[in-house]
Design a protein around this motif. Structure first.
Motif, PDB file in Angstrom:
ATOM      1  N   THR A 113       2.266  -0.881  -4.461  1.00  0.00           N
ATOM      2  CA  THR A 113       1.635   0.311  -4.970  1.00  0.00           C
ATOM      3  C   THR A 113       2.846   1.336  -5.413  1.00  0.00           C
ATOM      4  OG1 THR A 113       0.863   1.694  -3.298  1.00  0.00           O
ATOM      5  CG2 THR A 113      -0.543  -0.033  -4.100  1.00  0.00           C
ATOM      6  N   LEU A 114       2.419   2.155  -6.258  1.00  0.00           N
ATOM      7  CA  LEU A 114       3.103   3.422  -6.668  1.00  0.00           C
ATOM      8  C   LEU A 114       3.303   4.297  -5.308  1.00  0.00           C
ATOM      9  CD1 LEU A 114       1.807   4.312 -10.188  1.00  0.00           C
ATOM     10  CD2 LEU A 114       4.109   3.102  -9.491  1.00  0.00           C
ATOM     11  N   ALA A 115       2.289   4.491  -4.553  1.00  0.00           N
ATOM     12  CA  ALA A 115       2.344   5.225  -3.372  1.00  0.00           C
ATOM     13  C   ALA A 115       3.396   4.676  -2.376  1.00  0.00           C
ATOM     14  CB  ALA A 115       1.155   5.240  -2.695  1.00  0.00           C
TER      15      ALA A 115
ATOM     16  N   ALA B 126      -2.842   5.525 -11.488  1.00  0.00           N
ATOM     17  CA  ALA B 126      -3.119   5.854 -10.074  1.00  0.00           C
ATOM     18  C   ALA B 126      -2.052   5.475  -9.036  1.00  0.00           C
ATOM     19  CB  ALA B 126      -4.486   5.240 -10.096  1.00  0.00           C
ATOM     20  N   PRO B 127      -1.924   6.271  -7.974  1.00  0.00           N
ATOM     21  CA  PRO B 127      -1.161   5.926  -6.975  1.00  0.00           C
ATOM     22  C   PRO B 127      -1.465   4.396  -6.274  1.00  0.00           C
ATOM     23  CG  PRO B 127      -1.828   8.186  -6.470  1.00  0.00           C
ATOM     24  CD  PRO B 127      -2.836   7.533  -7.539  1.00  0.00           C
ATOM     25  N   ASP B 128      -2.541   3.761  -6.413  1.00  0.00           N
ATOM     26  CA  ASP B 128      -3.139   2.659  -5.851  1.00  0.00           C
ATOM     27  C   ASP B 128      -2.777   1.547  -6.630  1.00  0.00           C
ATOM     28  OD1 ASP B 128      -5.010   3.107  -7.536  1.00  0.00           O
ATOM     29  OD2 ASP B 128      -6.476   2.145  -6.416  1.00  0.00           O
TER      30      ASP B 128
ATOM     31  N   GLU C 289       2.031  -4.025 -12.375  1.00  0.00           N
ATOM     32  CA  GLU C 289       1.018  -3.645 -13.589  1.00  0.00           C
ATOM     33  C   GLU C 289       1.431  -2.561 -14.260  1.00  0.00           C
ATOM     34  OE1 GLU C 289      -3.640  -2.472 -14.027  1.00  0.00           O
ATOM     35  OE2 GLU C 289      -3.068  -3.087 -11.955  1.00  0.00           O
ATOM     36  N   VAL C 290       2.027  -1.452 -13.556  1.00  0.00           N
ATOM     37  CA  VAL C 290       2.506  -0.139 -14.251  1.00  0.00           C
ATOM     38  C   VAL C 290       3.412  -0.706 -15.053  1.00  0.00           C
ATOM     39  CG1 VAL C 290       3.817   2.033 -14.146  1.00  0.00           C
ATOM     40  CG2 VAL C 290       1.775   1.458 -12.436  1.00  0.00           C
ATOM     41  N   LEU C 291       4.405  -1.456 -14.866  1.00  0.00           N
ATOM     42  CA  LEU C 291       5.665  -1.915 -15.819  1.00  0.00           C
ATOM     43  C   LEU C 291       5.224  -2.565 -16.879  1.00  0.00           C
ATOM     44  CD1 LEU C 291       8.341  -2.506 -12.753  1.00  0.00           C
ATOM     45  CD2 LEU C 291       8.232  -0.526 -14.609  1.00  0.00           C
ATOM     46  N   SER C 292       4.108  -3.552 -16.705  1.00  0.00           N
ATOM     47  CA  SER C 292       3.662  -4.413 -17.764  1.00  0.00           C
ATOM     48  C   SER C 292       2.670  -3.425 -18.579  1.00  0.00           C
ATOM     49  CB  SER C 292       2.731  -5.306 -17.007  1.00  0.00           C
ATOM     50  OG  SER C 292       2.210  -6.133 -17.973  1.00  0.00           O
ATOM     51  N   ARG C 293       2.081  -2.558 -18.232  1.00  0.00           N
ATOM     52  CA  ARG C 293       1.265  -1.945 -19.007  1.00  0.00           C
ATOM     53  C   ARG C 293       2.077  -0.677 -19.804  1.00  0.00           C
ATOM     54  NH1 ARG C 293      -3.996  -0.091 -16.292  1.00  0.00           N
ATOM     55  NH2 ARG C 293      -4.714   0.436 -18.391  1.00  0.00           N
ATOM     56  N   TRP C 294       2.820  -0.429 -19.273  1.00  0.00           N
ATOM     57  CA  TRP C 294       3.703   0.922 -19.560  1.00  0.00           C
ATOM     58  C   TRP C 294       5.143   0.627 -19.471  1.00  0.00           C
ATOM     59  CZ3 TRP C 294      -0.422   2.308 -16.166  1.00  0.00           C
ATOM     60  CH2 TRP C 294      -1.525   2.824 -16.705  1.00  0.00           C
TER      61      TRP C 294
END
Length: 108
Positions: free
Chosen positions: A80-82, A44-46, A51-56
Motif C-alpha cells: 500500500t501507499l502507507a 487513500a493510504p490503503d 492500483e495508484v500507478l494504473s489509475r493515475w
C-alpha cells in the motif's frame, strides 16, 4: 455485442479495463453502478501502489523524485501507499499530499 466501457463525462472509467470481459458477458449497462463506485474511490493510504500507478499514471514522477523503485516493482500489487512510505522512510502525510496535488493537476 460491441465492447463499450462505462463512460461518464467523456472519460473512460479506468476500472473498465479490468471489467470489460465481465461486462460483455453480463450485457451493456449492467455493471455501470459497480464501475462508478470503484472509480469514485479516492486516493487513500490503503490503496495498493499498482492500483495508484494504473489509475493515475501522472503520479510516477512523485515516486521517482523520492528515488522509489515502485514503478515496475513486483511488490507494487501487494504494498500500500502507507507501506511504501514506511519502507522508504517518508512522511506519509507529505507523500500523500504530493500524490493528491499531482492527481488534481492531472499532469503527465
Amino acid at each position: 455485442m460491441a465492447v463499450r466501457p462505462y463512460v461518464q463525462h467523456g472519460i473512460v472509467c479506468s476500472i473498465a479495463k479490468t471489467c470489460l470481459t465481465t461486462a460483455c458477458k453480463l450485457g451493456d449497462g449492467v455493471l455501470k453502478h459497480e464501475w462508478a463506485e470503484m472509480a469514485s474511490r479516492q486516493l487513500a493510504p490503503d490503496l495498493r501502489v499498482a492500483e495508484v500507478l494504473s489509475r493515475w499514471p501522472q503520479t510516477m514522477p512523485v515516486f521517482f523524485r523520492h528515488h522509489m523503485l515502485c514503478v515496475g516493482c513486483a511488490m507494487a500489487p501487494f504494498e500500500t501507499l502507507a507501506d511504501v512510505a514506511a519502507i522508504y522512510g517518508l512522511d506519509l502525510d507529505q507523500f500523500f499530499s504530493e500524490l493528491e496535488q499531482t492527481i488534481a493537476l492531472g499532469e503527465l
